[in-house]
Write a protein that holds these residues in place. Structure first.
Motif, short mmCIF file in Angstrom:
data_model
loop_
_atom_site.label_atom_id
_atom_site.label_comp_id
_atom_site.label_asym_id
_atom_site.label_seq_id
_atom_site.Cartn_x
_atom_site.Cartn_y
_atom_site.Cartn_z
N ILE A 39 45.40 37.30 27.62
CA ILE A 39 45.28 37.42 29.08
C ILE A 39 43.91 38.00 29.37
N ARG A 40 43.17 37.40 30.33
CA ARG A 40 41.77 37.76 30.54
C ARG A 40 41.31 37.39 31.95
N LYS A 41 40.22 38.02 32.35
CA LYS A 41 39.51 37.64 33.57
C LYS A 41 38.17 36.98 33.24
N ALA A 42 37.85 36.89 31.97
CA ALA A 42 36.57 36.34 31.53
C ALA A 42 36.59 34.82 31.65
N TYR A 43 36.05 34.33 32.75
CA TYR A 43 35.94 32.90 33.03
C TYR A 43 34.55 32.60 33.57
N ASP A 44 34.17 31.32 33.52
CA ASP A 44 32.88 30.91 34.08
C ASP A 44 33.01 30.41 35.52
N ARG A 45 34.22 30.49 36.09
CA ARG A 45 34.45 30.08 37.48
C ARG A 45 35.05 31.25 38.25
N ASP A 46 34.50 31.52 39.42
CA ASP A 46 34.99 32.64 40.23
C ASP A 46 36.46 32.49 40.59
N TYR A 47 36.90 31.25 40.88
CA TYR A 47 38.27 31.11 41.37
C TYR A 47 39.30 31.48 40.31
N TYR A 48 39.01 31.22 39.03
CA TYR A 48 39.94 31.65 37.99
C TYR A 48 39.96 33.18 37.89
N THR A 49 38.78 33.78 37.88
CA THR A 49 38.69 35.24 37.78
C THR A 49 39.40 35.90 38.96
N GLN A 50 39.23 35.36 40.15
CA GLN A 50 39.86 35.94 41.34
C GLN A 50 41.37 35.72 41.34
N MET A 51 41.84 34.56 40.87
CA MET A 51 43.28 34.35 40.75
C MET A 51 43.90 35.33 39.76
N MET A 52 43.15 35.62 38.69
CA MET A 52 43.67 36.55 37.69
C MET A 52 43.80 37.97 38.23
N GLU A 53 43.02 38.33 39.25
CA GLU A 53 43.17 39.65 39.86
C GLU A 53 44.61 39.84 40.34
N GLU A 54 45.12 38.87 41.09
CA GLU A 54 46.50 38.97 41.56
C GLU A 54 47.49 38.78 40.43
N CYS A 55 47.14 37.94 39.46
CA CYS A 55 48.04 37.71 38.32
C CYS A 55 48.38 39.02 37.61
#
Length: 380
Positions: A55-71
């Motif tokens: 499980i990570r927030k390390a992505y090259d796209r902002d939308y994945y990183t931001q979705m993971m905040e709520e995840c």
């Protein structure tokens, strides 16, 4: 005799992580729901089994990183609801060519979103990450929020919570069926069938550009037990694609099998989901053996255990979250491309919203079917 239908608000096909979270969200909305699964649970025939995921927030796209905040918040909420530990923070070591595309993009995304990271300089790398060799020309950073998600435990937990909601006072009616021979009717249908998505979609006149891959899930023995142990806070890692490996390599510290570290190649040979055991290509294992010999000197470079999983991959490796283009009451979640498990709570929430005609919580334009218009076998 006329066919006897059982009527529901929503039918969800596929009881993997996303289908189960979709049913979980429908149950919380008090919707009469049935979750259909072709195999007796629990099973290891799809893509949601296994003991652990990164499980990570390390992505090259902002939308994945931001979705993971709520995840992360939703995973924590589920832990509290069920009083069970689903996640262990270890950090994620990200390594890759400093002059490549992926490593600078991930670093930039993490910095732009003000997430806690530690950038490791080459001269201090071995002090912080012992028994790992950093390839020449590669940079390294640690996503401090990342860790291990306990996958099998998670799947059981969310399914139990669906049952809890359905039996709670004023709760919905919920069924989980392993069936192929009964008739059901509903206002909406969610297809979350993993590698079998196109098999089901073919009955609706739609084929998506999905490729099913068999993944060899490999475990490697520590030469000295404890070097790469989760108790010793060894991090998960991702080695981004480089000249040596076309696709990423990822690993998790020794945990599920004592003394064995899980390291896998993020790709594999194409397969038929019903015939995956006939696919015996081990080219990915050859790549891993060369990598481990070079970069993980504390591991025996011969896999001690090899298990199987499947990815359902889109051409751009991004998800499909959308309505069917000609049948809007059918909602499709597909093509999670080997990085979708951690998004389970958000994907379930979004598929539930789409099935109920609600405005999605996130911008779904990166996940729409229309992006495949030039590639699809049918007019979209």
């Amino acid at each position: 005799m006329a066919a006897q239908f059982r009527n529901y608000d929503c039918i969800v096909i596929g009881a993997g992580v996303h289908g189960s979270f979709t049913a979980y969200n429908l149950a919380k909305k008090n919707k009469k729901t049935i979750l259909l699964e072709q195999f007796v649970l629990p099973h290891s025939r799809g893509s949601s089994h296994g003991q652990t995921r990164v499980i990570r927030k390390a992505y090259d796209r902002d939308y994945y990183t931001q979705m993971m905040e709520e995840c992360y918040q939703l995973w924590s909420q589920l832990e509290k609801e069920a009083n069970v530990k689903l996640y262990r923070r270890t950090g994620l070591l990200v390594m890759g060519p400093e002059r490549g595309l992926a490593y600078p993009a991930i670093k930039s995304t993490l910095e732009r979103n003000k997430l806690p990271i530690v950038t490791l300089q080459r001269e201090e790398f071995s002090q912080h990450i012992p028994n790992v060799n950093l390839s020449q020309g590669h940079g390294a950073l640690v996503d401090m929020t990342a860790g291990v998600l306990y996958a099998d435990r998670t799947l059981r937990t969310v399914q139990v919570r669906v049952y809890w909601y359905s039996r709670h006072p004023k709760g919905c009616h919920f069924d989980l069926m392993c069936t192929r021979c009964r008739l059901y009717r509903a206002k909406s249908l969610v297809i979350r069938a993993g590698p079998w998505a196109n098999t089901l979609l073919s009955h609706t006149g739609l084929q998506l550009p999905l490729q099913v891959l068999k993944i060899n899930v490999c475990y490697w023995k520590e030469k000295v037990p404890g070097f790469y142990n989760v108790q010793n806070r060894f991090p998960c890692f991702i080695q981004l694609e480089s000249e040596e490996a076309k696709h990423d390599i990822y690993g998790l510290p020794s945990n599920e099998y004592p003394g064995l570290m899980k390291i896998c190649y993020h790709s594999g040979p194409e397969t038929d989901p019903d015939e995956r055991d006939r696919q015996t290509d081990r080219g990915d294992i050859d790549i891993l053996q060369r990598y481990i010999t070079s970069c993980f000197p504390g591991l025996v470079p011969i896999p001690a255990i090899v298990e199987s999983c499947m990815y359902t991959v889109t051409p751009d490796s991004h998800f499909v979250l959308d309505h069917h283009p000609t049948h809007p009451n059918i909602v499709i979640g597909a093509g999670f491309s080997g990085h979708g498990f951690k998004f389970g709570p958000i994907v379930g929430k979004l598929l539930c919203e789409l099935s109920q005609g609600e405005v999605p919580s996130y911008d779904l334009s990166p996940f729409r079917i229309r992006r495949f218009q030039a590639l699809s076998k049918s007019a979209l």
